[in-house]
Design a protein around this motif. Structure first.
Motif, PDB file in Angstrom:
ATOM      1  N   LEU A 148       0.828  -1.208   0.000  1.00  0.00           N
ATOM      2  CA  LEU A 148       0.000   0.000   0.000  1.00  0.00           C
ATOM      3  C   LEU A 148       0.859   1.253   0.000  1.00  0.00           C
ATOM      4  N   CYS A 149       1.907   1.264   0.826  1.00  0.00           N
ATOM      5  CA  CYS A 149       2.773   2.449   0.922  1.00  0.00           C
ATOM      6  C   CYS A 149       3.439   2.762  -0.417  1.00  0.00           C
ATOM      7  N   PHE A 150       3.992   1.744  -1.063  1.00  0.00           N
ATOM      8  CA  PHE A 150       4.633   1.969  -2.361  1.00  0.00           C
ATOM      9  C   PHE A 150       3.615   2.372  -3.421  1.00  0.00           C
ATOM     10  N   PHE A 151       2.437   1.774  -3.379  1.00  0.00           N
ATOM     11  CA  PHE A 151       1.395   2.135  -4.332  1.00  0.00           C
ATOM     12  C   PHE A 151       1.017   3.610  -4.202  1.00  0.00           C
ATOM     13  N   LEU A 152       0.842   4.073  -2.964  1.00  0.00           N
ATOM     14  CA  LEU A 152       0.467   5.472  -2.732  1.00  0.00           C
ATOM     15  C   LEU A 152       1.593   6.423  -3.143  1.00  0.00           C
ATOM     16  N   MET A 153       2.839   6.062  -2.796  1.00  0.00           N
ATOM     17  CA  MET A 153       3.970   6.932  -3.132  1.00  0.00           C
ATOM     18  C   MET A 153       4.146   7.056  -4.642  1.00  0.00           C
ATOM     19  N   LEU A 154       4.043   5.943  -5.349  1.00  0.00           N
ATOM     20  CA  LEU A 154       4.241   5.976  -6.793  1.00  0.00           C
ATOM     21  C   LEU A 154       3.087   6.662  -7.509  1.00  0.00           C
ATOM     22  N   ALA A 155       1.870   6.503  -6.987  1.00  0.00           N
ATOM     23  CA  ALA A 155       0.722   7.196  -7.582  1.00  0.00           C
ATOM     24  C   ALA A 155       0.891   8.710  -7.452  1.00  0.00           C
ATOM     25  N   THR A 156       1.377   9.144  -6.294  1.00  0.00           N
ATOM     26  CA  THR A 156       1.602  10.572  -6.086  1.00  0.00           C
ATOM     27  C   THR A 156       2.753  11.076  -6.949  1.00  0.00           C
ATOM     28  N   THR A 157       3.803  10.285  -7.046  1.00  0.00           N
ATOM     29  CA  THR A 157       4.940  10.648  -7.901  1.00  0.00           C
ATOM     30  C   THR A 157       4.496  10.812  -9.352  1.00  0.00           C
ATOM     31  N   GLU A 158       3.588   9.959  -9.791  1.00  0.00           N
ATOM     32  CA  GLU A 158       3.075  10.065 -11.163  1.00  0.00           C
ATOM     33  C   GLU A 158       2.390  11.416 -11.385  1.00  0.00           C
ATOM     34  N   CYS A 159       1.577  11.831 -10.413  1.00  0.00           N
ATOM     35  CA  CYS A 159       0.904  13.137 -10.524  1.00  0.00           C
ATOM     36  C   CYS A 159       1.919  14.266 -10.600  1.00  0.00           C
ATOM     37  N   PHE A 160       2.936  14.196  -9.743  1.00  0.00           N
ATOM     38  CA  PHE A 160       3.955  15.259  -9.715  1.00  0.00           C
ATOM     39  C   PHE A 160       4.774  15.282 -11.007  1.00  0.00           C
ATOM     40  N   LEU A 161       5.137  14.107 -11.500  1.00  0.00           N
ATOM     41  CA  LEU A 161       5.928  14.065 -12.730  1.00  0.00           C
ATOM     42  C   LEU A 161       5.150  14.613 -13.922  1.00  0.00           C
ATOM     43  N   LEU A 162       3.866  14.301 -13.999  1.00  0.00           N
ATOM     44  CA  LEU A 162       3.038  14.843 -15.080  1.00  0.00           C
ATOM     45  C   LEU A 162       2.974  16.367 -14.995  1.00  0.00           C
ATOM     46  N   PRO A 217       6.593  12.742  -1.947  1.00  0.00           N
ATOM     47  CA  PRO A 217       5.471  12.008  -1.343  1.00  0.00           C
ATOM     48  C   PRO A 217       5.861  11.098  -0.182  1.00  0.00           C
ATOM     49  N   LEU A 218       7.161  10.796  -0.020  1.00  0.00           N
ATOM     50  CA  LEU A 218       7.585   9.790   0.956  1.00  0.00           C
ATOM     51  C   LEU A 218       7.041  10.020   2.365  1.00  0.00           C
ATOM     52  N   PRO A 219       7.338  11.167   3.001  1.00  0.00           N
ATOM     53  CA  PRO A 219       6.909  11.311   4.405  1.00  0.00           C
ATOM     54  C   PRO A 219       5.399  11.266   4.595  1.00  0.00           C
ATOM     55  N   VAL A 220       4.662  11.894   3.674  1.00  0.00           N
ATOM     56  CA  VAL A 220       3.201  11.936   3.822  1.00  0.00           C
ATOM     57  C   VAL A 220       2.594  10.546   3.653  1.00  0.00           C
TER      58      VAL A 220
END
Length: 244
Positions: A107-121, A158-161
């Motif tokens: 779950l943690c990795f899924f949330l972090m990568l989903a947020t990273t995707e938004c930021f990268l876009l 996104p890591l700490p949040v």
């Protein structure tokens, strides 16, 4: 009697591990689904690996746009690797158990990568905005150092949040069941298994999701609105076509 994976403690039961139900209700399609997901996974791995390799080896592609594209391809590989291998494992072995720690990690990795995707876009849209709307300042505003900083912020921001959000969710007491009605560990089906009132946790999840979705979305919307406006003001059709 307590269900498998639940241990009795007083008048309640606590979860020792979860069971990912996934496609358990489609036993006749297990082989077909396994083949489909295997092909999808291979296509994602090979396609994105080729993009990364080409952007690294081709000197003509040593530009910010392709640097961010390589980052996005790396993200896609990580993103699908969080869920698809586990889905394939469950389909191949029919062993759907996952430890609480394993579920929290996924779950943690899924949330972090989903947020990273938004930021990268959002970063990629900003890069195109600067390239088209501020071409003279592009080499200064999007130099290699700035690109590395933007990419690092997208990956690490996104890591700490999301680590905090995962810890908050798994600090709950789970006693209703240990069966997750999903094919990977996600927030809504996990919260359904928690004891007591989870409304406060649900609100915090929605607030974080809205912040991490709204800010990149507004950045993307503003960038491309400005880009389209600038392109439409170009005096020649050839110039507009080149910019598009």
């Amino acid at each position: 009697m307590t269900p498998e994976g639940l241990s009795a403690g007083g008048n309640v039961s606590t979860v020792r591990h979860f069971v990912l139900l996934g496609f358990a209700d489609l036993p006749e399609l297990q082989g077909f689904l396994s083949g489909v997901f295997s092909i999808i996974y291979l296509v994602v791995l090979i396609g994105n690996s080729l993009i990364i390799t080409v952007t690294i080896l081709d000197p003509a592609l040593q530009r910010p746009m392709y640097f961010f594209l390589a980052n996005f391809s790396s993200l896609e590989i990580c993103y699908v690797s969080v869920t698809l291998p586990r889905i394939l494992f469950d389909l191949w072995t029919q062993k759907r158990n996952i430890s609480v720690l394993g579920c929290a990690t996924q779950l943690c990795f899924f949330l972090m990568l989903a947020t990273t995707e938004c930021f990268l876009l959002a970063v990629m849209s900003y890069d195109r905005y600067v390239a088209i709307c501020l071409p003279l300042g592009y080499p200064l505003l999007m130099n290699s150092k700035k690109c590395a900083q933007l990419a690092a912020a997208s990956w690490l921001g996104p890591l700490p949040v999301q680590i905090g959000q995962t810890c908050q969710i798994f600090s709950l007491h789970f006693c209703k069941s240990n069966q997750i009605a999903h094919f990977f560990c996600d927030i809504p089906p996990i919260l359904k298994l928690a004891c007591g009132d989870t409304s406060a946790h649900e609100v915090s999840v929605y607030v974080v999701a809205m912040l991490f979705l709204a800010v990149p979305f507004m950045t993307i919307l503003a960038s491309y609105s400005k880009i389209i406006s600038t392109i439409l003001r170009l005096p020649t059709a050839q110039g507009r076509a080149k910019a598009f």
